[in-house]
Write a protein that holds these residues in place. Sequence first.
Motif, mmCIF file in Angstrom:
data_model
loop_
_atom_site.group_PDB
_atom_site.id
_atom_site.type_symbol
_atom_site.label_atom_id
_atom_site.label_comp_id
_atom_site.label_asym_id
_atom_site.label_seq_id
_atom_site.Cartn_x
_atom_site.Cartn_y
_atom_site.Cartn_z
ATOM 1 N N CYS A 40 0.837 -1.206 0.000
ATOM 2 C CA CYS A 40 0.000 0.000 0.000
ATOM 3 C C CYS A 40 0.869 1.251 0.000
ATOM 4 O O CYS A 40 0.690 2.140 -0.825
ATOM 5 N N THR B 195 -9.455 -2.986 7.684
ATOM 6 C CA THR B 195 -9.235 -1.544 7.565
ATOM 7 C C THR B 195 -8.619 -1.200 6.217
ATOM 8 O O THR B 195 -9.082 -0.292 5.512
ATOM 9 N N TYR B 196 -7.587 -1.939 5.845
ATOM 10 C CA TYR B 196 -6.931 -1.642 4.566
ATOM 11 C C TYR B 196 -7.767 -2.078 3.377
ATOM 12 O O TYR B 196 -7.744 -1.425 2.328
ATOM 13 N N GLY C 246 -10.968 -1.881 3.320
ATOM 14 C CA GLY C 246 -11.901 -0.757 3.232
ATOM 15 C C GLY C 246 -11.263 0.461 2.580
ATOM 16 O O GLY C 246 -11.863 1.098 1.710
ATOM 17 N N ARG C 247 -10.042 0.780 2.975
ATOM 18 C CA ARG C 247 -9.336 1.927 2.385
ATOM 19 C C ARG C 247 -9.143 1.756 0.880
ATOM 20 O O ARG C 247 -9.315 2.689 0.114
ATOM 21 N N MET C 248 -8.764 0.552 0.482
ATOM 22 C CA MET C 248 -8.539 0.304 -0.938
ATOM 23 C C MET C 248 -9.856 0.394 -1.715
ATOM 24 O O MET C 248 -9.881 0.870 -2.853
ATOM 25 N N SER C 249 -10.955 -0.017 -1.099
ATOM 26 C CA SER C 249 -12.271 0.114 -1.739
ATOM 27 C C SER C 249 -12.649 1.583 -1.898
ATOM 28 O O SER C 249 -13.196 1.978 -2.933
ATOM 29 N N VAL C 250 -12.363 2.396 -0.904
ATOM 30 C CA VAL C 250 -12.630 3.833 -0.997
ATOM 31 C C VAL C 250 -11.817 4.437 -2.140
ATOM 32 O O VAL C 250 -12.347 5.242 -2.937
ATOM 33 N N LEU C 251 -10.571 4.058 -2.257
ATOM 34 C CA LEU C 251 -9.738 4.588 -3.346
ATOM 35 C C LEU C 251 -10.299 4.208 -4.719
ATOM 36 O O LEU C 251 -10.133 4.963 -5.686
ATOM 37 N N ALA D 81 -16.572 -0.829 0.626
ATOM 38 C CA ALA D 81 -15.863 -0.260 1.775
ATOM 39 C C ALA D 81 -16.726 -0.359 3.028
ATOM 40 O O ALA D 81 -16.254 -0.753 4.093
ATOM 41 N N TYR E 225 -15.864 -2.231 6.534
ATOM 42 C CA TYR E 225 -15.841 -1.493 7.798
ATOM 43 C C TYR E 225 -16.871 -2.042 8.787
ATOM 44 O O TYR E 225 -16.630 -2.061 9.993
#
Length: 170
Positions: free
Chosen positions: A116, A149-150, A152-157, A164, A168
């Motif tokens: 990441c 958590t990561y 979810g972050r990658m889905s947001v990106l 995401a 979460y």
Amino acid sequence: PALMQNGEHAAVLRWLSGIPDNVLRGYPVLCSYLGYSLTVTGKLDQGQAYLHEAEHGLADSPEQLGSTLAFISYNACFRGEFEREIDLSRRALQLIPAQKAWERGIAAVSLGLALCHNGDPQGCVSAMQEALVLGQQSNTIRTCVHALTYLGRMSVLRLDFQQAELYYRQ
């Protein structure tokens, strides 16, 4: 290992601090456990020293070396040494047997974090998906939380907010 898997690093540190340093350094596995516990409690330099000692002492024991490399990769993560972290975590995953899901989970999380931060979101997703499975297999909440958590972050990106949210909520 069970104490560390449950996040009871203070107990590990308390127990191992009672052993004289010159005696402790003769037991590479204990150096590995102490180094990892020091690392996750923010004592990176001390942790690195014990992990280095363990790495050399376990050179002829691939399984234990793999676990130690996973711990070292985590130390490298906190230092921002992402290329080194990628190499260490991949080596750890090659050495740690499948039945050691907790240690494999540490290596997979470390690999995902490094990928990441090194600009490889798809690699991060793959590593974190593996970490999530390993965290569930070993019943290690910390591994699952990092992975989710990561993910979810990658889905947001990717602007996939529905996915995401699912990560979460988990």
